[in-house]
Design a protein around this motif. Structure first.
Motif, PDB file in Angstrom:
ATOM      1  N   PRO A 458      -8.993   0.828 -11.274  1.00  0.00           N
ATOM      2  CA  PRO A 458      -7.811  -0.045 -11.252  1.00  0.00           C
ATOM      3  C   PRO A 458      -7.662  -0.732  -9.891  1.00  0.00           C
ATOM      4  CG  PRO A 458      -7.281   2.175 -12.053  1.00  0.00           C
ATOM      5  CD  PRO A 458      -8.631   2.252 -11.440  1.00  0.00           C
ATOM      6  N   VAL A 459      -7.267  -2.000  -9.921  1.00  0.00           N
ATOM      7  CA  VAL A 459      -7.106  -2.786  -8.694  1.00  0.00           C
ATOM      8  C   VAL A 459      -5.760  -3.504  -8.759  1.00  0.00           C
ATOM      9  CG1 VAL A 459      -8.006  -4.686  -7.304  1.00  0.00           C
ATOM     10  CG2 VAL A 459      -9.592  -3.097  -8.420  1.00  0.00           C
ATOM     11  N   LEU A 460      -5.035  -3.461  -7.637  1.00  0.00           N
ATOM     12  CA  LEU A 460      -3.768  -4.185  -7.510  1.00  0.00           C
ATOM     13  C   LEU A 460      -3.866  -5.093  -6.291  1.00  0.00           C
ATOM     14  CD1 LEU A 460      -0.817  -4.728  -8.300  1.00  0.00           C
ATOM     15  CD2 LEU A 460      -0.162  -2.776  -6.874  1.00  0.00           C
ATOM     16  N   GLU A 461      -3.616  -6.401  -6.502  1.00  0.00           N
ATOM     17  CA  GLU A 461      -3.704  -7.375  -5.416  1.00  0.00           C
ATOM     18  C   GLU A 461      -2.323  -7.950  -5.133  1.00  0.00           C
ATOM     19  OE1 GLU A 461      -6.514 -10.291  -6.598  1.00  0.00           O
ATOM     20  OE2 GLU A 461      -8.278  -9.025  -6.186  1.00  0.00           O
ATOM     21  N   VAL A 462      -1.987  -8.081  -3.838  1.00  0.00           N
ATOM     22  CA  VAL A 462      -0.762  -8.751  -3.380  1.00  0.00           C
ATOM     23  C   VAL A 462      -1.211  -9.993  -2.625  1.00  0.00           C
ATOM     24  CG1 VAL A 462       1.327  -8.557  -2.018  1.00  0.00           C
ATOM     25  CG2 VAL A 462       0.444  -6.539  -3.219  1.00  0.00           C
ATOM     26  N   ILE A 463      -0.886 -11.172  -3.189  1.00  0.00           N
ATOM     27  CA  ILE A 463      -1.407 -12.430  -2.664  1.00  0.00           C
ATOM     28  C   ILE A 463      -0.249 -13.287  -2.166  1.00  0.00           C
ATOM     29  CG2 ILE A 463      -2.745 -14.501  -3.203  1.00  0.00           C
ATOM     30  CD1 ILE A 463      -4.025 -12.910  -5.505  1.00  0.00           C
ATOM     31  N   GLY A 516      -4.021 -18.546   2.795  1.00  0.00           N
ATOM     32  CA  GLY A 516      -3.336 -17.398   2.207  1.00  0.00           C
ATOM     33  C   GLY A 516      -4.092 -16.104   2.505  1.00  0.00           C
ATOM     34  N   CYS A 517      -3.552 -15.026   1.992  1.00  0.00           N
ATOM     35  CA  CYS A 517      -4.107 -13.701   2.267  1.00  0.00           C
ATOM     36  C   CYS A 517      -3.955 -12.824   1.026  1.00  0.00           C
ATOM     37  CB  CYS A 517      -3.393 -13.066   3.465  1.00  0.00           C
ATOM     38  SG  CYS A 517      -3.983 -11.422   3.887  1.00  0.00           S
ATOM     39  N   CYS A 518      -4.950 -11.985   0.777  1.00  0.00           N
ATOM     40  CA  CYS A 518      -4.923 -11.055  -0.370  1.00  0.00           C
ATOM     41  C   CYS A 518      -5.079  -9.624   0.148  1.00  0.00           C
ATOM     42  CB  CYS A 518      -6.045 -11.383  -1.357  1.00  0.00           C
ATOM     43  SG  CYS A 518      -6.231 -10.165  -2.689  1.00  0.00           S
ATOM     44  N   MET A 519      -4.058  -8.791  -0.105  1.00  0.00           N
ATOM     45  CA  MET A 519      -4.131  -7.367   0.187  1.00  0.00           C
ATOM     46  C   MET A 519      -4.502  -6.654  -1.112  1.00  0.00           C
ATOM     47  SD  MET A 519      -3.619  -6.615   3.329  1.00  0.00           S
ATOM     48  CE  MET A 519      -3.034  -7.381   4.845  1.00  0.00           C
ATOM     49  N   ARG A 520      -5.662  -5.988  -1.130  1.00  0.00           N
ATOM     50  CA  ARG A 520      -6.188  -5.398  -2.360  1.00  0.00           C
ATOM     51  C   ARG A 520      -6.187  -3.870  -2.251  1.00  0.00           C
ATOM     52  NH1 ARG A 520     -10.692  -7.600  -2.240  1.00  0.00           N
ATOM     53  NH2 ARG A 520     -10.203  -9.407  -3.558  1.00  0.00           N
ATOM     54  N   ILE A 521      -5.547  -3.219  -3.241  1.00  0.00           N
ATOM     55  CA  ILE A 521      -5.552  -1.756  -3.344  1.00  0.00           C
ATOM     56  C   ILE A 521      -6.465  -1.373  -4.506  1.00  0.00           C
ATOM     57  CG2 ILE A 521      -4.192   0.336  -3.667  1.00  0.00           C
ATOM     58  CD1 ILE A 521      -1.733  -1.184  -2.740  1.00  0.00           C
TER      59      ILE A 521
END
Length: 530
Positions: A458-463, A516-521
């Protein structure tokens, strides 16, 4: 004879019966050949050739019939009747051949011996007793019908004693052999169970285990190894085709076994792996045992030690720093209330207040980090968790802030501590909004939840669509106390990554084009214990 021995004998009966019947058929052919006067001339002198010929042909015919229906005669009663029939027919042949002097009495030894191998308990002793009676009776009967034949009662008695000796000896030897064979089978079964247990333990181990031959071919591997490498590990496959990075570490170790191997990633976005090697022999051509360990667990343990040391350090310096800092802040506040200060002096007191507050926030954040409770992982449906978080997050922010959420599907599971990960996601979303624009202005961030196709993780991205992170800062943003803001503490992203690692998740940063920026968990697999 005990039950286990009897059962073992039963399992061997078909093979013993086949050999015994083969012997009887061959014996029958031999006896029938002696019915020809030309063949037996000078070899055997028969007292009753007609009886001998009939008995020999009957013996051969019966043995051939029994050979064709051997599978039907495996019960004790069948074997006993077969032995009695054999003794009776051979007794008649013994009588027709001339008694003790013909030597045919020795033919009864084989039925007595085989009967005591196949029959259980004392019933086998009936056979030597019956054989002895037949032998003595026929010897006596021959003395009456053929007086010219010598009366060899002593030889008949000795031969009867031999029958009993053979029966007792065979029973004792067969019992020991069968018991030894039973013990060997029990030990083999026990070893098989232990091997099965070992295989199960190896397959269920969290450490990846692989055996590689001298020519770098994979001989065997366990399930954890396939999971870490994220692909099937077929036997007899070359290691460099399955895991090139692991093959490189293995060759380095072969060149210099004392050199510690470096960690590696088996594929893009995978966990950090550490390989250790152990030869399975003393020769260069022996196989090599490969151990694969998830380095994130080691890093997590090191992080716990680091946090424990940090906690002891901050506890010792908190009193020494916070009290003087409080005094400085209070003095600056009192100084700002004076009417004699110029505007420039008031600005200086504001600077003292701002930096005092910033230092206090740093101390509080470090103390909070050092006192952080251990993670309490549980199975979580990420779709429901993200939806619930978005509802609360939107309610606490103004309507000018737009938070979009895209969830690939329902039922995306992982193991984590929801309280700690909520803290992480809240920090990432607040950072994304802060870098998207000023508070009160229209700001947009986006959340994406999906399952990565190649790893099934599972992957969660905050963009966010702000200016993004500069290239020179990208490698340092997760370092403690590293910040690009004058008022920041530089601990937010550091704490977020530490919380992710304690839940065996990975937090990464990636630039978004054009800006922009993407923080990926990347979360752990739901079947993996955190």
């Amino acid at each position: 004879m005990n039950t286990a021995t009897a059962e073992r004998i039963d399992s061997q009966r078909p093979r013993i019966l086949r050999l015994y019947n083969l012997y009887r058929v061959i014996l029958g052919f031999g006896l029938t050949l002696l019915t020809s006067s030309d063949l037996r001339e000078g070899v055997l002198s028969l007292s009753n050739p007609d009886v001998y010929a009939k008995a020999s042909w009957i013996y051969l015919f019966i043995n051939v019939l029994i050979a064709l229906s051997l599978h039907k005669g495996r019960r004790d009663i069948h074997l006993f009747v077969l032995a009695i029939l054999d003794i009776s027919l051979l007794g008649i042949i013994f009588y027709a051949a001339g008694g003790i002097g013909s030597g045919f009495g020795n033919l009864l030894i084989i039925p007595v011996a085989i009967g005591n191998v196949l029959l259980h308990g004392r019933i086998g002793l009936v056979l030597p007793a019956l054989s002895s009676l037949v032998l003595i009776y026929l010897t006596f009967f021959l003395s009456l019908t053929h007086p010219y034949i010598g009366q060899n009662y002593l030889q008949a008695g000795v031969l009867g004693a031999i029958y009993f000796a053979v029966a007792l000896f065979v029973q004792r030897v067969s019992r020991r052999l069968y018991l030894s064979e039973i013990l060997a089978k029990q030990q083999a079964a026990s070893l098989a169970r232990l091997e099965q247990l070992n295989q199960l333990i190896i397959q269920r181990m969290r450490t990846g285990i692989m055996v590689v031959s001298a020519d770098n071919r994979i001989l065997t591997s366990n399930e954890a190894c396939a999971q870490m490498l994220n692909r099937d590990v077929p036997p007899d496959e070359l290691l460099d085709r399955v895991a090139p990075e692991l093959d490189q570490r293995l060759r380095q170790w072969q060149r210099n076994p004392s050199l510690r191997a470096t960690s590696f990633h088996s594929f893009s976005g995978s966990t950090e792996l550490m390989a250790n090697f152990k030869p399975l022999g003393s020769k260069a051509q022996d196989n090599i045992l490969v151990f694969l360990d998830d380095n994130t667990q080691v890093a997590q343990q090191a992080q716990q030690l680091k946090l424990a040391s940090l906690g002891r350090l901050t506890a010792s310096i908190a009193h020494e720093i916070r009290n003087p800092l409080g005094a400085i802040s209070h003095a600056a506040q009192l100084l700002a209330e004076s009417d004699q200060l110029t505007r420039q002096d008031l600005r200086l007191t504001e600077i003292i207040q701002q930096h005092s507050q910033r230092m206090n926030r740093v101390i509080e954040t470090v103390l909070e980090l050092s006192r952080r409770r251990p993670s309490e992982p549980q199975l979580v449906d990420l779709a429901l968790w993200v939806s619930s978080f978005m509802t609360d997050f939107r309610a606490s922010h103004p309507a000018t802030d737009t938070i979009d959420c895209e969830i690939e599907k329902e039922g995306i599971l992982t193991r984590m501590d929801p309280n700690q990960m909520t803290q992480v996601l809240n920090n990432l979303c607040n950072n994304a909004l802060r870098y998207s624009g000023e508070a009160g202005s229209p700001r947009t961030i986006e959340l994406k939840l999906y399952v990565r196709a190649d790893t099934q993780l599972p992957v969660l991205e905050v963009i966010d669509y702000g200016p993004g992170v500069a290239e020179e800062h990208l490698g340092h943003i997760f370092e403690p106390f590293y910040t690009t803001e004058a008022t920041g503490t530089g601990l937010g992203l550091y704490i977020s990554r530490e919380l992710c690692e304690s839940n065996q998740a990975r937090l990464e940063c990636e630039r978004v084009q054009p800006h922009g920026c993407c923080m990926r968990i990347t979360f752990a697999h739901p079947k993996r214990l955190v």
